[in-house]
Design an enzyme around this catalytic site. Structure first.
Site, PDB file in Angstrom:
ATOM      1  N   SER B  63       0.800  -1.233   0.000  1.00 18.21           N
ATOM      2  CA  SER B  63       0.000   0.000   0.000  1.00 18.21           C
ATOM      3  C   SER B  63       0.829   1.277   0.000  1.00 18.21           C
ATOM      4  CB  SER B  63      -0.943   0.011   1.201  1.00 18.21           C
ATOM      5  OG  SER B  63      -2.021  -0.848   0.976  1.00 18.21           O
ATOM      6  N   LYS B  66       0.575   3.414  -3.034  1.00 14.50           N
ATOM      7  CA  LYS B  66      -0.506   4.370  -3.284  1.00 14.50           C
ATOM      8  C   LYS B  66       0.029   5.803  -3.324  1.00 14.50           C
ATOM      9  CE  LYS B  66      -3.845   1.165  -1.288  1.00 14.50           C
ATOM     10  NZ  LYS B  66      -4.529   0.720  -0.054  1.00 14.50           N
ATOM     11  N   TYR B 187      -3.508  -2.135 -10.482  1.00 16.16           N
ATOM     12  CA  TYR B 187      -3.467  -2.013  -9.016  1.00 16.16           C
ATOM     13  C   TYR B 187      -2.648  -3.140  -8.381  1.00 16.16           C
ATOM     14  CZ  TYR B 187      -4.998  -1.909  -4.175  1.00 16.16           C
ATOM     15  OH  TYR B 187      -5.019  -1.883  -2.803  1.00 16.16           O
ATOM     16  N   TYR B 239      -4.484   2.724   7.575  1.00  9.04           N
ATOM     17  CA  TYR B 239      -5.667   1.892   7.801  1.00  9.04           C
ATOM     18  C   TYR B 239      -6.544   2.487   8.900  1.00  9.04           C
ATOM     19  CZ  TYR B 239      -2.454  -1.034   5.233  1.00  9.04           C
ATOM     20  OH  TYR B 239      -1.570  -1.489   4.321  1.00  9.04           O
ATOM     21  N   VAL B 257       1.129  -3.743   3.983  1.00  6.36           N
ATOM     22  CA  VAL B 257       1.101  -5.032   4.690  1.00  6.36           C
ATOM     23  C   VAL B 257       2.388  -5.826   4.494  1.00  6.36           C
ATOM     24  CG1 VAL B 257      -1.396  -5.327   4.754  1.00  6.36           C
ATOM     25  CG2 VAL B 257      -0.088  -6.172   2.784  1.00  6.36           C
TER      26      VAL B 257
END
Lengths: 303, 303, 303, 303
Positions: B63, B66, B187, B239, B257
Site C-alpha cells: 500500500s 498508493k 493495481y 488503515y 502489509v
C-alpha cells in the site's frame, strides 16, 4: 510580521467573506445571531497576545466545549477513559449509528456527538455535579467566571432528538452508566457555554504548553494528554472535513456550529477565530479562511 | 544526536520487538517472508542519509505504492482527480461498501483500497501503459530501475475477490471508466513493486521538498500537491489507526502489509522503516515502535 | 365464471393500463420491446387451460428464471442448498451489501440477485454444464425445446457490474466456489430464457401439484420442496413489494423485469401474466392489476 | 377430525418439547414465568371453540398487542396511517437503524418495534387517552375487562433503551409527533396486556371474519383492513423468521416474547397457542411446533 499586524491583515483579507454562508438555524437562540460578526484572537506561550474585530464578544462555543469536557475526563479518569471511547476518525455522519452498532455502542472518538455524550456520562459518574465541575474548570482556565447560556441549553434540549437517540442507543449496549436525561443535561449545558475569542484562546493555552496553563503555571493535563488532544483535533476536530482542514490549515482545530474555531500551533500559541455564518461543512466560512491565511503567512502549518 | 547514531540507538531499542507479530499471510508470496528482518533509512532534504539493518533489502511495498500512483495521477489530472475520489478519513473498514453505496461509488480517500483502485482507473485512462508509467515514475524517483515482483502480482490477483467486488461496485455507479480486470491488473502490479528502505526514503524526498525531487531538482508535484499528500498520509495513511499514529508518531505515514512504513518530516526528511511482522492493526509492529522512538528523540513530531 | 371468460373480462378491465409505465431500459435488448403487449395464461392441475392476448409470444423471463434454477438446485442438493442461502425476506435493496457483509456473504434468500447467483454457483459445482442443465430442465417442464436469447445474455453481461460486485463479494467470504465469470455466465443466461405466458404457466404446474408435473406425472420436486418455493415466492418473490403483493393479490408470485409475473394458486393452478411496461416497483403495471382482478374475482387469494 | 380432538392430539405430540428453550429474560417479570406451561385455543367463525392445556391462564401478550394497536390506528386514521409506516418485510434486526436512517425515519412495517412505536404515536395524537382506548378496544373484543400488568409495563420501561433510541431517532426525522416518553408509555403498556389463549383467539375473530367480530357482529375493521393485517402477519409477523413460518406453518402469525403466537386461518378460525420457553428465533418453541402440526393435520396451510 508581528502577530497583531498579521491578524489585522487577515481581517482585511477576509472582510468580503464575513457574513457569507448561513448562521446555524436548528435552534432559535443560534438562528438570531448576527452573521456579520468576526473576531480573532491568539495567545502565545510566552504571554504575547493579539486580537482583531469582536474578539471580546462572548458567543456560544458549542462543540468547542468538547475540548474542555474531554480534558476534565482525562484529569479524572486518565487512560481508563478510552475503554469507552475510541480515538479514530469516524467517516461520514450518515454512518454514525451503523458504526455505533458495529462497535457495540463505543463511539469512534470524543469529538463526534456520540463520543462527547459518552464523555459527559463519565463526568456524571466521577463528579458530584458535572455541570458545576465543567464550569469551574473553564472559569479556572480563563481566569474569570464563565457561565452557561441557559436559553441555549434549553433550546438544545428541545431539539436534541438525534442526540437522545444516540445516547439511548449507547445505553442499550451498556456503554452509558447514567440516565440519558442526566447525561444530556450536562452535554447540552457544556455546548451552551459562552466565551469570547480572547477567552477561548487563553483557556486553551495548556494545549500548546505541554498541558500546563501558561497563564498561571497550573498543570491541567500531562504532556501526553495534551498531545493526545492536539492529535485528535487534527484528525477528528472538524466534523466531516478534518482531512480538508488538515490540508488547507494544517493545524489542530476544533470547530463549533456557533461559528467558532479553536486552533493550536503546538508549543507556540493557541488561536480562536469566530464568525457565525457557516459554510456547507458546518464550519465558519470566514473563520476557516482567516485561519488558512494566518497559518500560511505565519508559516505555522505542520505540513 | 546525529541521525546515524540515532537510528542505531532506535535499532537497539526495538531489537526485542523485531519478529513479534505476524507476517501477512493472505498470499503465499508474503507469507513466507522472514519476519525477523528490520531496516530503517532516512534521507534529509540536504542529501544527508542514514540507515541501519537491512536497509538495502528490497521488499514488497504494497500500500505504500498508493503514494506513487496518487502522485502520478495528480501529475496527469491535477485537481480534476478529486471529482472521483474524496479526501477524508473513512471510518472502519467494515463500512467501506456501505460508505461507497451512500456516496454513490466515490471512495472517501485515495489511500483506502477503493480509492487506490479509482486512482488506477484514472491512470489507465490517461496513460498509454499505466503499469509502464508507474514503473518509470518510481524508477525515476529512485534513480535506478525498479521492477514488479510478478509472483506477488499474480498472487494478489488470485486473492483479490474483495478488491474485485469494490471495483465492480464503483463501476456500477459509473465511477470506473475502464474494465475492472484492466484496472485491477494495474493495481495489483503497483502493490507488487519491490523497493528497499533506502530506495523508498529516497523516492519520497519530493514529499518533503515542496514537490521537487531533492536528488535531481526535478519537480514531481507542485507545493500544494505535495502538501496534500502529506496531510492525507497523516489523516488516512495507516488503515484504521490513523488517529493513533498521529498521536504516537505525529508524522505523516503510509504503511503497507509488507511491513514497510514511509514517514515524512515536512520540509526536512523522508524515512522508511521495514519489518515484516505486523501488529493487530496491520502495521509493522517493530517499525511502528521504531518510528515512535525516532520521532520523539529527534523532536520531529508535529504535535 | 369459467376461467376463459374471466381472463377475457380481466383483459378488458386492464386495457387502459396496458402500455402505461416504463419498459425496462438498462439493456438495449429489453428497452426496445413494445410496451403495449399483454398476455395472460393459466393452467389448472386438471389440465384445463385458458389464455388471452399475446399468450403465445415469447418474452425474456428474467428473474422468473430463479424459480427454475432454484428447483434444479433443490433436485441436486436437497436441503444442503440452504447452508449457502437463507430463506427470509431481505429488506430494501439499498441494504443488500450491508446485509451480505453482516451475514458473511450468505444471501438472505434465493430470489434476490445475490441468492440467485449463489444458486448458480451451486449448479456450476453440481452439473457438467449448468447452462445446458437449466435449458434441458425448462424444456422438459414445458414439453418443447426452449432456448436462450443470446443477445439478451450478452447485454446482461455488459451491464452486470453490480451483479459482478455482489458475486466477488460473496467469493471474498468463501461463499462462492467457482470463478465469478463462470457463475455469472450461467446467471445471465438463465435470465435470458425466452418463454411465452402459456409456456411459463405450463412449466410451473409442478409448483401447484405437490412437485409433480401435472402434464406428464414426472416428479420435479418433493411436496415440501414445492411448498418451500411457494412460500418463498409469497414472502420474497417481488423485489421490495412482496408485502404489497401479498395484500393486493394474495398469491405466491415471482416477477421479472421483462414484465412477466408467474403466480400460483396452491393445489389448483399456475398462472402467467405479461405486459412489458413496469410500474415504479419494477413489476409489470398492467400485469399486477390483472392478477389482482383475477384473484379477487376467482376468489383464490389466500387471505 | 373435530378440532377439540385434534388439539388434544397436538398437545400430546408436543409434550416433550414443552419447557425446552429459554424463557425471555430481559425483564424480571418475564424471566420468572414457569416455562413448562402450554395452552392452545381456537375459535371458528361459526362460534365453535376448542382448547387444551392452560388455555385460560393469562400471560403477557407482548408483541401480539401490535395487532390491536394497529387495528385501533386503522379505525382512527384509515389509509392515512401508511404515510408514516411501511408495509414491507424489514430484513434482519441488525439493520433496523440503518434502514430507518435510509428511509428517513419511516419504519418498514407496523410489526417491528419501530413501526409499533410509530403506531403508538398516531394513537396518542388521535385518542384522548391512548392507553385507555387500547384497553377498551381489547376488552370489547374479548367481551370482558382486560387490564395492563403494571409491573411488566414498568419493567419494559426500565429496560427500554433500544426502543427509546428508536423513538428519538424517528422523532429526529420528524416522524414522531408526540414526546417520546408519552409514546413509549403507551407502547410499553400495550405490551403488558395480559390475556389467555382463549381470550386472544376470541379477540382476533374479526381478522378471519372480514373485520367483523363474530361474537357480536360489530365491525372492527373493513374487509380490506382485516385482509391487510393478515397479509402483514404472514410476511412480517414473526421477527426474523417470517419466511420460515410461512413455510412450516403456512398461516398468518403474530408472535410475542411472552411465548404466545396468534394465528389465523382466513375466513375460518383464529388460534392462539402459548408456551413461554422460546427457541433461538425468539418464538415459542413448543407453540411453533404445535401450530405446524395443527395446520398440517387440519389441512389449513395456505400453501
Amino acid at each position: 510580521m508581528e502577530y497583531q499586524r498579521l491578524l489585522e491583515q487577515v481581517h482585511r483579507q477576509v472582510s468580503e467573506l464575513i457574513g457569507q454562508g448561513e448562521v446555524a438555524s436548528y435552534i432559535p437562540a443560534l438562528a438570531r445571531v448576527d452573521g456579520s460578526q468576526f473576531g480573532f484572537a491568539l495567545r502565545c506561550v510566552d504571554g504575547q497576545e493579539a486580537s482583531v474585530g469582536s474578539a471580546d464578544t462572548a458567543f456560544s462555543i458549542q462543540s468547542m466545549s468538547k475540548i474542555f469536557s474531554l480534558s476534565l475526563a482525562l484529569q479524572l479518569l486518565g487512560e481508563d477513559l478510552w475503554s469507552r471511547i475510541g480515538r479514530e476518525p469516524s467517516g461520514d455522519p450518515f454512518n454514525s449509528l451503523v458504526q455505533l452498532e458495529h462497535e457495540h455502542g463505543r463511539p469512534r472518538n470524543p469529538f463526534i456527538n456520540a463520543g462527547a455524550i459518552a464523555v459527559a456520562d463519565r463526568l456524571v459518574s466521577h463528579c458530584v455535579d458535572a455541570k458545576q465541575s465543567i464550569r469551574e474548570m473553564v472559569s479556572d482556565l480563563v481566569g474569570e467566571p464563565i457561565d452557561y447560556d441557559l436559553e441555549v441549553a434549553a433550546s438544545e434540549a428541545a431539539h436534541g432528538a438525534r442526540n437522545a437517540a444516540t445516547a439511548h442507543f449507547m445505553r442499550s449496549f451498556g456503554k452509558l452508566d447514567n440516565p440519558v436525561d442526566v447525561v444530556l443535561d450536562v452535554y447540552f449545558h457544556q455546548c451552551a457555554l459562552s466565551l469570547s475569542c480572547r477567552q477561548m484562546a487563553s483557556a486553551c493555552g495548556f494545549l500548546v504548553n505541554g498541558g500546563v496553563n501558561p497563564r498561571n503555571g497550573v498543570e491541567v493535563l500531562n504532556k501526553r494528554q495534551a498531545r493526545r488532544i492536539n492529535s485528535l483535533m487534527l484528525t477528528c476536530g472538524t466534523y466531516d472535513v478534518a482531512g480538508e482542514f488538515a490540508f488547507i490549515i494544517g493545524l489542530p482545530c476544533k470547530s463549533g456550529v456557533g461559528g467558532g474555531i479553536l486552533a493550536t500551533v503546538p508549543h507556540r500559541m493557541s488561536l480562536c477565530v469566530w464568525s457565525p455564518a457557516l459554510g456547507p461543512s458546518g464550519n465558519s466560512l470566514a473563520g476557516t479562511k482567516a485561519l488558512e491565511l494566518f497559518a500560511a503567512e505565519a508559516g505555522v502549518s505542520v505540513f
